[in-house]
Write a protein that holds these residues in place. Structure first.
Motif, PDB file in Angstrom:
ATOM      1  N   TYR A 324      22.196 117.578  73.460  1.00  0.00           N
ATOM      2  CA  TYR A 324      22.401 116.600  74.528  1.00  0.00           C
ATOM      3  C   TYR A 324      21.489 116.879  75.719  1.00  0.00           C
ATOM      4  CZ  TYR A 324      26.711 115.649  71.917  1.00  0.00           C
ATOM      5  OH  TYR A 324      27.611 115.333  70.941  1.00  0.00           O
ATOM      6  N   ARG A 325      21.304 118.137  76.041  1.00  0.00           N
ATOM      7  CA  ARG A 325      20.520 118.510  77.221  1.00  0.00           C
ATOM      8  C   ARG A 325      19.087 117.962  77.118  1.00  0.00           C
ATOM      9  NH1 ARG A 325      21.380 123.401  76.937  1.00  0.00           N
ATOM     10  NH2 ARG A 325      22.916 123.655  78.603  1.00  0.00           N
ATOM     11  N   ARG A 326      18.528 118.011  75.930  1.00  0.00           N
ATOM     12  CA  ARG A 326      17.148 117.566  75.733  1.00  0.00           C
ATOM     13  C   ARG A 326      17.062 116.056  75.480  1.00  0.00           C
ATOM     14  NH1 ARG A 326      12.042 117.921  73.822  1.00  0.00           N
ATOM     15  NH2 ARG A 326      11.578 116.994  71.792  1.00  0.00           N
ATOM     16  N   ILE A 327      18.013 115.501  74.724  1.00  0.00           N
ATOM     17  CA  ILE A 327      17.899 114.119  74.262  1.00  0.00           C
ATOM     18  C   ILE A 327      18.267 113.106  75.342  1.00  0.00           C
ATOM     19  CG2 ILE A 327      18.769 112.454  72.572  1.00  0.00           C
ATOM     20  CD1 ILE A 327      19.011 114.763  70.599  1.00  0.00           C
ATOM     21  N   VAL A 328      19.240 113.428  76.191  1.00  0.00           N
ATOM     22  CA  VAL A 328      19.643 112.479  77.241  1.00  0.00           C
ATOM     23  C   VAL A 328      18.451 112.036  78.095  1.00  0.00           C
ATOM     24  CG1 VAL A 328      20.963 112.242  79.380  1.00  0.00           C
ATOM     25  CG2 VAL A 328      22.080 113.104  77.325  1.00  0.00           C
ATOM     26  N   PRO A 329      17.633 112.951  78.628  1.00  0.00           N
ATOM     27  CA  PRO A 329      16.498 112.477  79.434  1.00  0.00           C
ATOM     28  C   PRO A 329      15.454 111.730  78.613  1.00  0.00           C
ATOM     29  CG  PRO A 329      16.435 114.867  79.193  1.00  0.00           C
ATOM     30  CD  PRO A 329      17.762 114.436  78.697  1.00  0.00           C
ATOM     31  N   LEU A 330      15.300 112.059  77.320  1.00  0.00           N
ATOM     32  CA  LEU A 330      14.357 111.326  76.470  1.00  0.00           C
ATOM     33  C   LEU A 330      14.774 109.865  76.335  1.00  0.00           C
ATOM     34  CD1 LEU A 330      13.646 113.819  73.525  1.00  0.00           C
ATOM     35  CD2 LEU A 330      12.028 113.073  75.271  1.00  0.00           C
ATOM     36  N   VAL A 331      16.048 109.645  76.047  1.00  0.00           N
ATOM     37  CA  VAL A 331      16.552 108.281  75.890  1.00  0.00           C
ATOM     38  C   VAL A 331      16.458 107.525  77.205  1.00  0.00           C
ATOM     39  CG1 VAL A 331      18.609 106.906  75.401  1.00  0.00           C
ATOM     40  CG2 VAL A 331      18.055 108.868  73.949  1.00  0.00           C
ATOM     41  N   ASP A 332      16.853 108.169  78.281  1.00  0.00           N
ATOM     42  CA  ASP A 332      16.840 107.534  79.592  1.00  0.00           C
ATOM     43  C   ASP A 332      15.427 107.105  79.979  1.00  0.00           C
ATOM     44  OD1 ASP A 332      18.006 106.736  82.116  1.00  0.00           O
ATOM     45  OD2 ASP A 332      17.090 108.514  82.996  1.00  0.00           O
ATOM     46  N   TYR A 333      14.469 107.990  79.804  1.00  0.00           N
ATOM     47  CA  TYR A 333      13.091 107.691  80.190  1.00  0.00           C
ATOM     48  C   TYR A 333      12.508 106.572  79.330  1.00  0.00           C
ATOM     49  CZ  TYR A 333       8.268 108.446  81.651  1.00  0.00           C
ATOM     50  OH  TYR A 333       6.998 108.269  82.158  1.00  0.00           O
ATOM     51  N   THR A 334      12.779 106.619  78.017  1.00  0.00           N
ATOM     52  CA  THR A 334      12.252 105.585  77.120  1.00  0.00           C
ATOM     53  C   THR A 334      12.805 104.218  77.477  1.00  0.00           C
ATOM     54  OG1 THR A 334      12.098 107.227  75.342  1.00  0.00           O
ATOM     55  CG2 THR A 334      11.968 104.913  74.713  1.00  0.00           C
ATOM     56  N   ALA A 335      14.101 104.137  77.792  1.00  0.00           N
ATOM     57  CA  ALA A 335      14.710 102.861  78.179  1.00  0.00           C
ATOM     58  C   ALA A 335      14.050 102.314  79.443  1.00  0.00           C
ATOM     59  CB  ALA A 335      16.206 103.038  78.384  1.00  0.00           C
ATOM     60  N   LYS A 336      13.771 103.176  80.395  1.00  0.00           N
ATOM     61  CA  LYS A 336      13.148 102.722  81.638  1.00  0.00           C
ATOM     62  C   LYS A 336      11.726 102.235  81.408  1.00  0.00           C
ATOM     63  CE  LYS A 336      15.999 105.613  84.667  1.00  0.00           C
ATOM     64  NZ  LYS A 336      16.058 106.800  85.522  1.00  0.00           N
ATOM     65  N   VAL A 337      10.980 102.905  80.533  1.00  0.00           N
ATOM     66  CA  VAL A 337       9.624 102.476  80.221  1.00  0.00           C
ATOM     67  C   VAL A 337       9.639 101.104  79.551  1.00  0.00           C
ATOM     68  CG1 VAL A 337       7.583 102.957  78.804  1.00  0.00           C
ATOM     69  CG2 VAL A 337       8.656 104.798  80.102  1.00  0.00           C
ATOM     70  N   ILE A 338      10.552 100.913  78.590  1.00  0.00           N
ATOM     71  CA  ILE A 338      10.647  99.622  77.908  1.00  0.00           C
ATOM     72  C   ILE A 338      10.991  98.512  78.904  1.00  0.00           C
ATOM     73  CG2 ILE A 338      12.005  98.285  76.245  1.00  0.00           C
ATOM     74  CD1 ILE A 338      12.227 100.808  74.570  1.00  0.00           C
ATOM     75  N   GLY A 339      11.964  98.774  79.762  1.00  0.00           N
ATOM     76  CA  GLY A 339      12.349  97.785  80.750  1.00  0.00           C
ATOM     77  C   GLY A 339      11.183  97.396  81.649  1.00  0.00           C
ATOM     78  N   ARG A 340      10.394  98.388  82.050  1.00  0.00           N
ATOM     79  CA  ARG A 340       9.259  98.097  82.911  1.00  0.00           C
ATOM     80  C   ARG A 340       8.208  97.256  82.186  1.00  0.00           C
ATOM     81  NH1 ARG A 340       7.873 102.910  83.835  1.00  0.00           N
ATOM     82  NH2 ARG A 340       5.920 103.093  82.723  1.00  0.00           N
ATOM     83  N   LEU A 341       7.966  97.563  80.908  1.00  0.00           N
ATOM     84  CA  LEU A 341       6.939  96.862  80.165  1.00  0.00           C
ATOM     85  C   LEU A 341       7.336  95.426  79.819  1.00  0.00           C
ATOM     86  CD1 LEU A 341       5.703  99.674  77.738  1.00  0.00           C
ATOM     87  CD2 LEU A 341       4.514  98.737  79.719  1.00  0.00           C
ATOM     88  N   ILE A 342       8.589  95.206  79.450  1.00  0.00           N
ATOM     89  CA  ILE A 342       8.979  93.830  79.102  1.00  0.00           C
ATOM     90  C   ILE A 342       9.158  92.986  80.351  1.00  0.00           C
ATOM     91  CG2 ILE A 342      10.127  94.593  76.997  1.00  0.00           C
ATOM     92  CD1 ILE A 342      12.800  93.998  78.349  1.00  0.00           C
ATOM     93  N   GLY A 343       9.289  93.637  81.510  1.00  0.00           N
ATOM     94  CA  GLY A 343       9.480  92.880  82.743  1.00  0.00           C
ATOM     95  C   GLY A 343       8.181  92.472  83.396  1.00  0.00           C
TER      96      GLY A 343
END
Length: 343
Positions: A324-343
């Motif tokens: 969890y310690r490693r994966i939570v920030p990976l998922v969070d960052y990827t979601a933010k990148v996708i949101g920025r790109l589709i917006g």
């Protein structure tokens, strides 16, 4: 967590951390080497017995060490988990893989979950935005001989870019006319409705506008979503779930998970789980109805369009002892990148 004294808290934390590393029951001797204070194995066993009585630990069989229960894992995640940060190399890889210029939204999402699955060693899945929104605008941008960028803006704020081939020698003015031609027919229609309307008008002997329109239709901009739900589910990296199977019962659980993933209409409920939620959501075992029989955890984050509306979700599925310690920030960052790109 506040009901536990400092000694019990540390024993519990070190036990869960050991379990996440090995997947094996943790005994008192193992814990005695991990604690910051010196405790005898007998004292540690007494503390573990108390934690078991509280429903935080259990023994798979009488002579084994202890494992955290799902309740225990939830308490660890909520009260003791120290989330790490994503390093610059990984963030750069995610940015590069997610760049959507000249590619479809589907391709960008597939690249994103493929990378996320590889970095997390879990199965990655993403719920793509629904495509039942009306088209707000479409435009062609000249890229060079025989190539044009199609930019589509939907009514729900999603932007999709795709490079298509166009007749060589086509003047830029024809691209402007093509944009006007399609915008007049796309207004207030969904992509599927617009596609059907344009197909109905195309004939073999029409001019360049129709050739270009036919190229747009052939590019399949509206055909990759799930017709039953309006959204699309993409799953990658299921094989990662088989790489760390410790027992026959684990394999049984993984098979049950595969069956659940195949039932896509059930997995699409993942978007409902995060709708209106802020940031990363963690679902452990039976907390998520989908994985009641699978003994797995899901870490998922929503991504938003330019109007800050949740239009999709991305995450990973793995065993309850995932990092969890490693994966939570990976998922969070990827979601933010996708949101920025589709917006």
């Amino acid at each position: 967590m506040t009901d536990l004294d400092a000694r019990s808290r540390e024993v519990f934390q070190r036990l869960v951390e050991s379990f996440m590393e090995t997947g094996e029951p943790v005994g008192s001797r193992t814990l005695s080497r991990r604690l910051s204070v010196t405790l005898s194995p007998a004292t540690i066993r007494n503390v573990m017995a108390d934690l078991e009585h509280e429903g935080l630990l259990y023994a798979p069989h009488p002579s084994a060490g202890r494992l955290p229960t799902e309740v225990g894992l939830r308490m660890f995640v909520n009260g003791l988990l120290e989330v790490g940060s994503i390093d610059t190399v990984e963030s750069a890889r995610i940015e590069t893989q997610c760049q959507a210029a000249g590619r479809s939204l589907e391709t960008m999402l597939e690249e994103a979950i493929g990378l996320l699955s590889g970095l997390s060693r879990c199965a990655g899945l993403v719920v793509a935005p629904k495509t039942d929104a009306s088209v707000k605008h479409i435009e062609f941008v000249h890229l060079g001989p025989g190539r044009a960028l199609v930019v589509i803006v939907t009514g729900n704020g999603v932007v999709e870019n795709r490079v298509v081939e166009v007749p060589r020698g086509l003047p830029p003015s024809a691209l402007v006319e093509a944009s006007n031609y399609l915008n007049a027919r796309l207004a207030e229609r969904t992509l599927d409705e617009a596609r059907e309307a344009i197909l109905g008008e195309l004939t073999d002997d029409r001019g360049l506008l129709d050739v270009l329109s036919r190229k747009v239709v052939a590019a399949g901009l509206a055909t990759w979503s799930d017709e039953r739900t309006g959204g699309a589910l993409i799953v990658r990296g299921q094989s990662h779930l088989l790489e760390d199977v410790n027992a026959v019962q684990d394999l049984t659980r993984i098979r049950a998970l595969f069956d659940a993933l195949e039932a896509k209409e059930q997995v699409l409920r993942m978007l409902d789980l995060v709708n209106g939620a802020e940031g990363v959501q963690i679902f452990i075992g039976a907390e998520n109805d989908l994985f009641t029989l699978a003994g797995c955890s899901m870490i998922v984050a929503p991504y938003q369009n330019s109007r800050r509306e949740i239009v999709g979700a991305i995450g990973v599925v793995g065993p309850t002892r995932i990092n969890y310690r490693r994966i939570v920030p990976l998922v969070d960052y990827t979601a933010k990148v996708i949101g920025r790109l589709i917006g």
